[in-house]
Design a protein around this motif. Structure first.
Motif, PDB file in Angstrom:
ATOM      1  N   TRP A  53     -40.599 -14.375  51.319  1.00  0.00           N
ATOM      2  CA  TRP A  53     -41.804 -15.219  51.433  1.00  0.00           C
ATOM      3  C   TRP A  53     -42.879 -14.492  52.226  1.00  0.00           C
ATOM      4  CZ3 TRP A  53     -41.579 -19.123  48.194  1.00  0.00           C
ATOM      5  CH2 TRP A  53     -40.318 -19.610  47.818  1.00  0.00           C
ATOM      6  N   GLN A  54     -42.473 -13.781  53.254  1.00  0.00           N
ATOM      7  CA  GLN A  54     -43.436 -13.035  54.069  1.00  0.00           C
ATOM      8  C   GLN A  54     -44.087 -11.934  53.245  1.00  0.00           C
ATOM      9  OE1 GLN A  54     -40.623 -12.001  57.082  1.00  0.00           O
ATOM     10  NE2 GLN A  54     -40.942 -13.883  58.240  1.00  0.00           N
ATOM     11  N   SER A  55     -43.288 -11.219  52.462  1.00  0.00           N
ATOM     12  CA  SER A  55     -43.833 -10.069  51.737  1.00  0.00           C
ATOM     13  C   SER A  55     -44.789 -10.511  50.636  1.00  0.00           C
ATOM     14  CB  SER A  55     -42.725  -9.193  51.166  1.00  0.00           C
ATOM     15  OG  SER A  55     -42.147  -9.804  50.042  1.00  0.00           O
ATOM     16  N   ARG A  56     -44.587 -11.728  50.099  1.00  0.00           N
ATOM     17  CA  ARG A  56     -45.512 -12.199  49.056  1.00  0.00           C
ATOM     18  C   ARG A  56     -46.928 -12.406  49.599  1.00  0.00           C
ATOM     19  NH1 ARG A  56     -42.635 -16.740  45.233  1.00  0.00           N
ATOM     20  NH2 ARG A  56     -40.958 -15.470  44.411  1.00  0.00           N
ATOM     21  N   LEU A  57     -47.034 -12.629  50.903  1.00  0.00           N
ATOM     22  CA  LEU A  57     -48.356 -12.863  51.498  1.00  0.00           C
ATOM     23  C   LEU A  57     -48.866 -11.673  52.307  1.00  0.00           C
ATOM     24  CD1 LEU A  57     -47.899 -16.529  52.831  1.00  0.00           C
ATOM     25  CD2 LEU A  57     -49.069 -15.789  50.757  1.00  0.00           C
ATOM     26  N   GLU A  58     -48.144 -10.573  52.260  1.00  0.00           N
ATOM     27  CA  GLU A  58     -48.530  -9.465  53.133  1.00  0.00           C
ATOM     28  C   GLU A  58     -49.869  -8.873  52.679  1.00  0.00           C
ATOM     29  OE1 GLU A  58     -45.925  -6.067  50.821  1.00  0.00           O
ATOM     30  OE2 GLU A  58     -45.208  -6.922  52.693  1.00  0.00           O
ATOM     31  N   THR A  59     -50.586  -8.288  53.633  1.00  0.00           N
ATOM     32  CA  THR A  59     -51.928  -7.771  53.351  1.00  0.00           C
ATOM     33  C   THR A  59     -51.882  -6.287  53.008  1.00  0.00           C
ATOM     34  OG1 THR A  59     -52.173  -7.487  55.712  1.00  0.00           O
ATOM     35  CG2 THR A  59     -53.196  -9.429  54.738  1.00  0.00           C
ATOM     36  N   THR A  60     -51.124  -5.970  51.987  1.00  0.00           N
ATOM     37  CA  THR A  60     -51.083  -4.587  51.517  1.00  0.00           C
ATOM     38  C   THR A  60     -52.145  -4.389  50.453  1.00  0.00           C
ATOM     39  OG1 THR A  60     -49.578  -5.192  49.788  1.00  0.00           O
ATOM     40  CG2 THR A  60     -48.592  -4.450  51.848  1.00  0.00           C
ATOM     41  N   GLU A  61     -52.218  -3.175  49.941  1.00  0.00           N
ATOM     42  CA  GLU A  61     -53.132  -2.875  48.836  1.00  0.00           C
ATOM     43  C   GLU A  61     -52.880  -3.816  47.676  1.00  0.00           C
ATOM     44  OE1 GLU A  61     -56.377  -0.933  47.918  1.00  0.00           O
ATOM     45  OE2 GLU A  61     -55.250  -0.555  49.745  1.00  0.00           O
ATOM     46  N   ARG A  62     -51.577  -4.060  47.388  1.00  0.00           N
ATOM     47  CA  ARG A  62     -51.210  -4.949  46.283  1.00  0.00           C
ATOM     48  C   ARG A  62     -51.758  -6.355  46.512  1.00  0.00           C
ATOM     49  NH1 ARG A  62     -46.991  -8.475  45.593  1.00  0.00           N
ATOM     50  NH2 ARG A  62     -46.068  -7.917  47.579  1.00  0.00           N
ATOM     51  N   ALA A  63     -51.666  -6.826  47.738  1.00  0.00           N
ATOM     52  CA  ALA A  63     -52.070  -8.200  48.018  1.00  0.00           C
ATOM     53  C   ALA A  63     -53.579  -8.403  47.955  1.00  0.00           C
ATOM     54  CB  ALA A  63     -51.548  -8.632  49.386  1.00  0.00           C
ATOM     55  N   LYS A  64     -54.334  -7.306  47.938  1.00  0.00           N
ATOM     56  CA  LYS A  64     -55.784  -7.466  47.778  1.00  0.00           C
ATOM     57  C   LYS A  64     -56.118  -8.050  46.415  1.00  0.00           C
ATOM     58  CE  LYS A  64     -57.212  -3.861  50.929  1.00  0.00           C
ATOM     59  NZ  LYS A  64     -57.526  -2.427  51.018  1.00  0.00           N
ATOM     60  N   ASN A  65     -55.185  -7.956  45.496  1.00  0.00           N
ATOM     61  CA  ASN A  65     -55.395  -8.510  44.162  1.00  0.00           C
ATOM     62  C   ASN A  65     -54.788  -9.896  44.030  1.00  0.00           C
ATOM     63  OD1 ASN A  65     -56.907  -6.439  43.032  1.00  0.00           O
ATOM     64  ND2 ASN A  65     -55.067  -5.218  42.681  1.00  0.00           N
ATOM     65  N   ALA A  66     -54.528 -10.555  45.146  1.00  0.00           N
ATOM     66  CA  ALA A  66     -53.922 -11.887  45.106  1.00  0.00           C
ATOM     67  C   ALA A  66     -54.782 -12.881  45.866  1.00  0.00           C
ATOM     68  CB  ALA A  66     -52.523 -11.842  45.720  1.00  0.00           C
ATOM     69  N   LEU A  67     -54.881 -14.079  45.322  1.00  0.00           N
ATOM     70  CA  LEU A  67     -55.559 -15.182  46.013  1.00  0.00           C
ATOM     71  C   LEU A  67     -54.569 -16.344  46.109  1.00  0.00           C
ATOM     72  CD1 LEU A  67     -58.272 -16.242  47.186  1.00  0.00           C
ATOM     73  CD2 LEU A  67     -58.646 -17.303  44.951  1.00  0.00           C
ATOM     74  N   PRO A  68     -53.800 -16.411  47.200  1.00  0.00           N
ATOM     75  CA  PRO A  68     -52.850 -17.522  47.369  1.00  0.00           C
ATOM     76  C   PRO A  68     -53.546 -18.707  48.032  1.00  0.00           C
ATOM     77  CG  PRO A  68     -52.465 -15.826  49.036  1.00  0.00           C
ATOM     78  CD  PRO A  68     -53.702 -15.430  48.284  1.00  0.00           C
ATOM     79  N   LEU A  69     -53.612 -19.827  47.295  1.00  0.00           N
ATOM     80  CA  LEU A  69     -54.358 -20.998  47.785  1.00  0.00           C
ATOM     81  C   LEU A  69     -53.425 -22.146  48.111  1.00  0.00           C
ATOM     82  CD1 LEU A  69     -57.273 -21.042  45.170  1.00  0.00           C
ATOM     83  CD2 LEU A  69     -57.367 -20.211  47.540  1.00  0.00           C
ATOM     84  N   VAL A  70     -53.781 -22.895  49.149  1.00  0.00           N
ATOM     85  CA  VAL A  70     -53.058 -24.111  49.505  1.00  0.00           C
ATOM     86  C   VAL A  70     -54.081 -25.239  49.625  1.00  0.00           C
ATOM     87  CG1 VAL A  70     -53.200 -23.723  52.006  1.00  0.00           C
ATOM     88  CG2 VAL A  70     -51.333 -25.093  51.085  1.00  0.00           C
ATOM     89  N   ALA A  71     -53.677 -26.441  49.222  1.00  0.00           N
ATOM     90  CA  ALA A  71     -54.507 -27.639  49.431  1.00  0.00           C
ATOM     91  C   ALA A  71     -53.852 -28.471  50.523  1.00  0.00           C
ATOM     92  CB  ALA A  71     -54.601 -28.453  48.146  1.00  0.00           C
ATOM     93  N   GLU A  72     -54.678 -29.019  51.391  1.00  0.00           N
ATOM     94  CA  GLU A  72     -54.161 -29.862  52.471  1.00  0.00           C
ATOM     95  C   GLU A  72     -54.898 -31.192  52.503  1.00  0.00           C
ATOM     96  OE1 GLU A  72     -52.863 -26.425  55.686  1.00  0.00           O
ATOM     97  OE2 GLU A  72     -54.656 -27.626  56.083  1.00  0.00           O
ATOM     98  N   CYS A  73     -54.143 -32.246  52.781  1.00  0.00           N
ATOM     99  CA  CYS A  73     -54.725 -33.558  53.099  1.00  0.00           C
ATOM    100  C   CYS A  73     -54.284 -33.893  54.520  1.00  0.00           C
ATOM    101  CB  CYS A  73     -54.211 -34.632  52.145  1.00  0.00           C
ATOM    102  SG  CYS A  73     -54.934 -34.594  50.514  1.00  0.00           S
TER     103      CYS A  73
END
Ligand SMILES: CC(C)(COP(=O)(O)OP(=O)(O)OC[C@H]1O[C@@H](n2cnc3c(N)ncnc32)[C@H](O)[C@@H]1OP(=O)(O)O)[C@@H](O)C(=O)NCCC(=O)NCCS
Length: 177
Positions: A53-73
């Motif tokens: 789970w940590q690696s999916r959000l890591e700020t590597t070169e690969r992650a620059k091509n990712a936009l992980p969004l969360v919605a909160e209420c």
């Protein structure tokens, strides 16, 4: 305890590496709630170590091509969606993991996710958005059709041996010639 989000506003945020536990919780909730909407399963992802789970959000070169969004209420996570560009196919952004918790549906959260991913993809020069949706998922098919997605190619098995099928869909972005 069941939450009532009926009167609440929502906010959409980007998941940072330190949000990995929120991401894990929300993703596992989505797989448990909507097993027919995703190619992956709760049983599979519940076994992931925290490092996954940590690696999916890591700020590597690969992650620059990712936009992980969360919605909160009211500060509680109620939805998830990712935009992802798979280099070298940099002209297409994919939409993955779209989910809104049952209590928070019908408030425009999924539409807001698509708006955010569209703006992000267009800023990166993408010419189209792509996703796959289970053919019998009327709410999601309606969501994507109303957002301008059209079927593209043949439907495929949701997962190996499954009777459910997923239809690839694409939406042309303003960068397209
Ligand atoms: C599909 C899903 C993401 C929609 O989320 P949502 O936040 O409730 O959707 P929104 O409120 O943003 O609705 C936007 C549009 O989608 C369509 N839509 C959403 N829910 C719908 C439903 N139950 N029936 C018909 N159309 C629906 C409508 O066109 C709606 O626009 P409108 O409100 O102006 O009519 C949500 O139902 C969900 O998480 N389902 C389970 C997981 C899933 O199927 N994910 C998709 C994987 S591809």
């Amino acid at each position: 305890m069941q939450q009532d989000y009926g009167m609440s506003e929502f906010r959409i945020g980007t998941l940072c590496p330190e949000d990995w536990a929120t991401y894990k919780l929300t993703r596992l909730a989505s797989l448990a709630d909507s097993p027919d909407s995703f190619g992956s399963t709760y049983e599979r992802e519940a076994l992931f170590p925290d490092s996954e789970w940590q690696s999916r959000l890591e700020t590597t070169e690969r992650a620059k091509n990712a936009l992980p969004l969360v919605a909160e209420c009211d500060g509680i996570p109620v939805g998830l969606s990712w935009g992802l560009i798979h280099e070298p196919e940099s002209n297409v952004a994919h939409v993955y993991q779209m989910w809104v918790s049952p209590e928070a549906r019908g408030k425009g959260i999924a539409k807001s996710f698509l708006d955010r991913i569209t703006a992000w993809a267009e800023a990166r020069g993408c010419e189209s958005l792509a996703l796959s949706v289970t053919t019998v998922n009327d709410a999601a098919v309606s969501l994507y059709c109303s957002a301008g997605f059209v079927p593209s190619g043949e439907a495929e098995e949701l997962r190996k041996g499954a009777a459910l099928r997923t239809q690839p869909m694409v939406r042309v972005l303003r960068n397209a010639a």
